[in-house]
Design a protein around this motif. Structure first.
Motif, PDB file in Angstrom:
ATOM      1  N   LYS A   1       0.844  -1.190   0.000  1.00 22.73           N
ATOM      2  CA  LYS A   1       0.000   0.000   0.000  1.00 22.73           C
ATOM      3  C   LYS A   1       0.881   1.242   0.000  1.00 22.73           C
ATOM      4  CE  LYS A   1      -4.086  -1.654   2.515  1.00 22.73           C
ATOM      5  NZ  LYS A   1      -4.907  -1.476   3.738  1.00 22.73           N
ATOM      6  N   VAL A   2       0.458   2.234  -0.759  1.00 19.26           N
ATOM      7  CA  VAL A   2       0.986   3.583  -0.635  1.00 19.26           C
ATOM      8  C   VAL A   2      -0.128   4.337   0.082  1.00 19.26           C
ATOM      9  CG1 VAL A   2       1.710   5.672  -1.839  1.00 19.26           C
ATOM     10  CG2 VAL A   2       2.388   3.418  -2.717  1.00 19.26           C
ATOM     11  N   GLN A   3       0.109   4.623   1.354  1.00 19.37           N
ATOM     12  CA  GLN A   3      -0.919   5.225   2.207  1.00 19.37           C
ATOM     13  C   GLN A   3      -0.525   6.649   2.576  1.00 19.37           C
ATOM     14  OE1 GLN A   3      -3.067   2.918   5.288  1.00 19.37           O
ATOM     15  NE2 GLN A   3      -1.903   4.200   6.711  1.00 19.37           N
ATOM     16  N   PHE A   4      -1.505   7.518   2.680  1.00 23.71           N
ATOM     17  CA  PHE A   4      -1.227   8.914   3.021  1.00 23.71           C
ATOM     18  C   PHE A   4      -2.432   9.544   3.684  1.00 23.71           C
ATOM     19  CE2 PHE A   4      -2.580   8.453  -1.346  1.00 23.71           C
ATOM     20  CZ  PHE A   4      -3.686   9.292  -1.420  1.00 23.71           C
ATOM     21  N   ALA A   5      -2.199  10.674   4.292  1.00 25.64           N
ATOM     22  CA  ALA A   5      -3.277  11.509   4.804  1.00 25.64           C
ATOM     23  C   ALA A   5      -3.404  12.693   3.857  1.00 25.64           C
ATOM     24  CB  ALA A   5      -2.955  11.999   6.215  1.00 25.64           C
ATOM     25  N   THR A   6      -4.606  13.235   3.755  1.00 25.46           N
ATOM     26  CA  THR A   6      -4.812  14.406   2.911  1.00 25.46           C
ATOM     27  C   THR A   6      -5.782  15.363   3.582  1.00 25.46           C
ATOM     28  OG1 THR A   6      -5.498  15.218   0.737  1.00 25.46           O
ATOM     29  CG2 THR A   6      -6.623  13.261   1.562  1.00 25.46           C
ATOM     30  N   THR A   7      -5.588  16.619   3.274  1.00 25.62           N
ATOM     31  CA  THR A   7      -6.479  17.657   3.793  1.00 25.62           C
ATOM     32  C   THR A   7      -7.544  18.011   2.781  1.00 25.62           C
ATOM     33  OG1 THR A   7      -4.968  19.343   2.948  1.00 25.62           O
ATOM     34  CG2 THR A   7      -4.672  18.650   5.234  1.00 25.62           C
ATOM     35  N   GLY A   8      -7.642  17.240   1.726  1.00 20.92           N
ATOM     36  CA  GLY A   8      -8.618  17.510   0.682  1.00 20.92           C
ATOM     37  C   GLY A   8      -7.973  18.248  -0.476  1.00 20.92           C
ATOM     38  N   ASP A   9      -8.757  19.064  -1.145  1.00 20.97           N
ATOM     39  CA  ASP A   9      -8.303  19.865  -2.276  1.00 20.97           C
ATOM     40  C   ASP A   9      -7.877  19.019  -3.470  1.00 20.97           C
ATOM     41  OD1 ASP A   9      -8.144  22.323  -3.510  1.00 20.97           O
ATOM     42  OD2 ASP A   9      -6.067  22.664  -2.890  1.00 20.97           O
ATOM     43  N   TYR A  10      -8.496  17.845  -3.630  1.00 17.49           N
ATOM     44  CA  TYR A  10      -8.362  17.018  -4.834  1.00 17.49           C
ATOM     45  C   TYR A  10      -6.924  16.638  -5.193  1.00 17.49           C
ATOM     46  CZ  TYR A  10     -13.115  18.769  -5.270  1.00 17.49           C
ATOM     47  OH  TYR A  10     -14.422  19.110  -5.019  1.00 17.49           O
ATOM     48  N   PRO A  11      -6.187  15.978  -4.307  1.00 18.43           N
ATOM     49  CA  PRO A  11      -4.821  15.563  -4.651  1.00 18.43           C
ATOM     50  C   PRO A  11      -4.813  14.526  -5.769  1.00 18.43           C
ATOM     51  CG  PRO A  11      -5.486  14.591  -2.589  1.00 18.43           C
ATOM     52  CD  PRO A  11      -6.581  15.531  -2.981  1.00 18.43           C
ATOM     53  N   LYS A  12      -3.696  14.460  -6.488  1.00 28.25           N
ATOM     54  CA  LYS A  12      -3.568  13.582  -7.654  1.00 28.25           C
ATOM     55  C   LYS A  12      -2.336  12.692  -7.530  1.00 28.25           C
ATOM     56  CE  LYS A  12      -5.501  17.189 -10.531  1.00 28.25           C
ATOM     57  NZ  LYS A  12      -5.091  18.436 -11.125  1.00 28.25           N
ATOM     58  N   LEU A  13      -2.485  11.454  -7.976  1.00 32.68           N
ATOM     59  CA  LEU A  13      -1.381  10.509  -8.045  1.00 32.68           C
ATOM     60  C   LEU A  13      -1.313   9.987  -9.476  1.00 32.68           C
ATOM     61  CD1 LEU A  13       0.834   8.810  -6.712  1.00 32.68           C
ATOM     62  CD2 LEU A  13      -0.945   7.272  -5.875  1.00 32.68           C
ATOM     63  N   TRP A  14      -0.240  10.366 -10.203  1.00 32.96           N
ATOM     64  CA  TRP A  14      -0.117   9.973 -11.611  1.00 32.96           C
ATOM     65  C   TRP A  14       0.447   8.571 -11.768  1.00 32.96           C
ATOM     66  CZ3 TRP A  14      -0.283  15.226 -10.837  1.00 32.96           C
ATOM     67  CH2 TRP A  14      -1.057  15.942 -11.752  1.00 32.96           C
ATOM     68  N   GLU A  15       1.615   8.327 -11.219  1.00 32.27           N
ATOM     69  CA  GLU A  15       2.273   7.036 -11.426  1.00 32.27           C
ATOM     70  C   GLU A  15       2.963   6.579 -10.149  1.00 32.27           C
ATOM     71  OE1 GLU A  15       2.403   4.892 -14.145  1.00 32.27           O
ATOM     72  OE2 GLU A  15       0.936   6.243 -15.028  1.00 32.27           O
ATOM     73  N   VAL A  16       3.052   5.266  -9.987  1.00 31.78           N
ATOM     74  CA  VAL A  16       3.792   4.626  -8.912  1.00 31.78           C
ATOM     75  C   VAL A  16       4.653   3.543  -9.537  1.00 31.78           C
ATOM     76  CG1 VAL A  16       3.620   3.152  -6.866  1.00 31.78           C
ATOM     77  CG2 VAL A  16       2.037   5.067  -7.154  1.00 31.78           C
ATOM     78  N   GLU A  17       5.897   3.461  -9.100  1.00 28.00           N
ATOM     79  CA  GLU A  17       6.755   2.340  -9.476  1.00 28.00           C
ATOM     80  C   GLU A  17       7.212   1.662  -8.198  1.00 28.00           C
ATOM     81  OE1 GLU A  17       9.951   3.276 -12.144  1.00 28.00           O
ATOM     82  OE2 GLU A  17       8.583   3.775 -13.770  1.00 28.00           O
ATOM     83  N   LEU A  18       7.097   0.352  -8.157  1.00 21.00           N
ATOM     84  CA  LEU A  18       7.549  -0.469  -7.043  1.00 21.00           C
ATOM     85  C   LEU A  18       8.709  -1.311  -7.558  1.00 21.00           C
ATOM     86  CD1 LEU A  18       4.014  -1.696  -5.882  1.00 21.00           C
ATOM     87  CD2 LEU A  18       5.319   0.215  -4.934  1.00 21.00           C
ATOM     88  N   LEU A  19       9.888  -1.128  -6.962  1.00 19.66           N
ATOM     89  CA  LEU A  19      11.083  -1.813  -7.435  1.00 19.66           C
ATOM     90  C   LEU A  19      11.723  -2.617  -6.311  1.00 19.66           C
ATOM     91  CD1 LEU A  19      11.177   1.381  -8.753  1.00 19.66           C
ATOM     92  CD2 LEU A  19      12.661   0.075 -10.239  1.00 19.66           C
TER      93      LEU A  19
END
Length: 176
Positions: free
Chosen positions: A131-149
């Motif tokens: 898992k890539v886990q995070f907290a956010t305060t809102g405001d529509y955050p974006k995650l484009w790409e993830v690489e797991l190596l």
């Protein structure tokens, strides 16, 4: 010359990605699978709610990987906090492999292919789920790409700044 036969590659090809947590998916999102499609034109776009959650990656039954290096292309990085990389073999109990205290942050536009958050950590356990886990305060955050190596890339600079290379596991070979 150097032998790069031990080079690590992104392990996300063919795995399943799902969104989880306290926030919704914004209507214009391309979904969780957009984070592993190698296309910086697609995005997993989260809702405006505050909370904790992220993306879960499943390698599938009988498949495990020992991930030690994670690259993220995030938008609105100020809206992400407490980023953690978690691993599990039962999808119930997760081990924290790394937390927000040690990323390499690189300036640049994630829509142009820049991985602006990079984590390198010690992990000796192969897991099925990450898992890539995070907290956010809102405001529509974006995650484009993830690489797991499983190890850092060799001799490539995906940071976009031309000088932060990570080189591991080089094997010297005689040139003939």
């Amino acid at each position: 010359y150097l032998d790069f036969s031990g080079a690590s590659t992104d392990t996300t090809t063919g795995i399943t990605a799902t969104r989880y947590g306290d926030f919704s998916e914004y209507v214009h999102s391309d979904g969780a699978s957009a984070t592993i499609d190698n296309d910086h034109g697609t995005v997993c776009w989260f809702g405006n709610e505050s909370g904790t959650g992220g993306i879960k990656y499943d390698y599938g039954s009988g498949v495990t990987k020992t991930i030690t290096y994670v690259k993220l292309s995030l938008g609105q990085t100020s809206n992400f906090s407490n980023i953690s990389i978690l691993g599990s073999n039962d999808d119930t109990s997760y081990d924290t492999l790394n937390s927000d205290d040690s990323p390499l942050v690189v300036a640049g536009d994630p829509t142009s292919g820049v991985f602006n958050i990079v984590y390198s950590f010690t992990n000796t356990t192969a897991y099925r789920y990450y898992k890539v886990q995070f907290a956010t305060t809102g405001d529509y955050p974006k995650l484009w790409e993830v690489e797991l190596l499983e190890t850092a890339e060799l001799g490539s600079d995906s940071s976009g700044n031309g000088n932060n290379w990570t080189v591991n596991n080089l094997t010297a070979a005689a040139r003939t």
